[in-house]
Design a protein around this motif. Structure first.
Motif, short mmCIF file in Angstrom:
data_model
loop_
_atom_site.label_atom_id
_atom_site.label_comp_id
_atom_site.label_asym_id
_atom_site.label_seq_id
_atom_site.Cartn_x
_atom_site.Cartn_y
_atom_site.Cartn_z
N UNK A 62 15.50 -7.73 6.17
CA UNK A 62 16.71 -7.04 6.66
C UNK A 62 17.20 -7.66 7.95
N UNK A 63 16.29 -8.02 8.83
CA UNK A 63 16.68 -8.66 10.09
C UNK A 63 17.33 -10.01 9.82
N UNK A 64 16.81 -10.73 8.86
CA UNK A 64 17.43 -12.01 8.49
C UNK A 64 18.84 -11.78 7.94
N UNK A 65 19.00 -10.79 7.08
CA UNK A 65 20.33 -10.48 6.54
C UNK A 65 21.27 -10.02 7.65
N UNK A 66 20.74 -9.26 8.61
CA UNK A 66 21.57 -8.81 9.73
C UNK A 66 22.10 -10.01 10.51
N UNK A 67 21.24 -10.98 10.76
CA UNK A 67 21.68 -12.16 11.52
C UNK A 67 22.74 -12.93 10.75
N UNK A 68 22.60 -13.00 9.43
CA UNK A 68 23.61 -13.67 8.61
C UNK A 68 24.93 -12.90 8.63
N UNK A 69 24.84 -11.57 8.67
CA UNK A 69 26.04 -10.74 8.75
C UNK A 69 26.73 -10.91 10.10
N UNK A 126 22.05 -2.04 9.57
CA UNK A 126 22.94 -1.22 8.76
C UNK A 126 22.55 -1.31 7.29
N UNK A 127 23.15 -0.45 6.50
CA UNK A 127 22.80 -0.37 5.09
C UNK A 127 22.95 -1.72 4.39
N UNK A 128 23.98 -2.48 4.74
CA UNK A 128 24.18 -3.77 4.08
C UNK A 128 23.07 -4.78 4.40
N UNK A 129 22.36 -4.53 5.49
CA UNK A 129 21.24 -5.41 5.83
C UNK A 129 20.04 -5.18 4.92
N UNK A 130 19.97 -4.01 4.31
CA UNK A 130 18.86 -3.67 3.40
C UNK A 130 19.23 -3.81 1.93
N UNK A 131 20.49 -3.81 1.62
CA UNK A 131 20.92 -3.89 0.23
C UNK A 131 20.50 -5.22 -0.39
N UNK A 132 20.03 -5.15 -1.63
CA UNK A 132 19.67 -6.35 -2.35
C UNK A 132 18.28 -6.88 -2.07
N UNK A 133 17.57 -6.28 -1.15
CA UNK A 133 16.21 -6.72 -0.83
C UNK A 133 15.25 -5.93 -1.72
N UNK A 134 14.32 -6.62 -2.32
CA UNK A 134 13.32 -5.93 -3.14
C UNK A 134 11.97 -5.96 -2.43
N UNK A 135 11.16 -4.98 -2.73
CA UNK A 135 9.81 -4.95 -2.18
C UNK A 135 8.96 -5.97 -2.90
#
Length: 131
Positions: A98-105, A121-130
């Motif tokens: 999520x932190x990686x996605x946040x930086x890309x956002x 934010x929610x978009x930082x967690x969307x699409x990530x699977x466990x």
């Protein structure tokens, strides 16, 4: 191990089935490892507390919409978890992704405020699977 049993503690750890296979490899293993501790998987609330603790250490905060989203994903994961679900490690990996996605956002934004750098934010967690 037998010769130094008064001075030595050997701990082996792992998932239940592979540990049983390990103990059955040699007839003497099970009698040498005669104390078994089983740790139950964490609950949704415990996993969310773990996530929050990891965020706090890294100076991150998950907004309420994202927290609700993550909590629902954790609930579903626990209902349908696979044998390799990693509990707290899964939460750490999820947070790091999520932190990686946040930086890309944030790279796409023209202006970045200090709170943007620390808020997931929610978009930082969307699409990530466990894992």
């Amino acid at each position: 191990m037998e010769d130094y049993r008064d001075q030595l503690i050997v701990i082996v750890a792992g998932y239940p089935e592979p540990m049983n296979q390990f103990l059955n490899v040699n007839p003497g293993f099970r009698s040498r490892f005669n104390r078994i501790l089983t740790f139950e998987d964490y609950t949704v609330d415990e996993l969310m507390q773990i996530l929050e603790g990891m965020e706090k250490k890294l100076d991150y905060y998950t907004d309420s919409d994202a927290r609700h989203f993550v909590e629902k994903k954790v609930e579903v994961k626990l209902c349908y978890k696979t044998k390799d679900f990693a509990n707290a490690r899964a939460m750490r990996n999820y947070l790091e992704a999520a932190i990686l996605k946040q930086s890309q956002r944030l790279i796409q934004q023209e202006q970045i405020r200090k709170e943007d750098l620390t808020t997931l934010k929610i978009e930082d967690f969307e699409g990530i699977t466990f894992a």
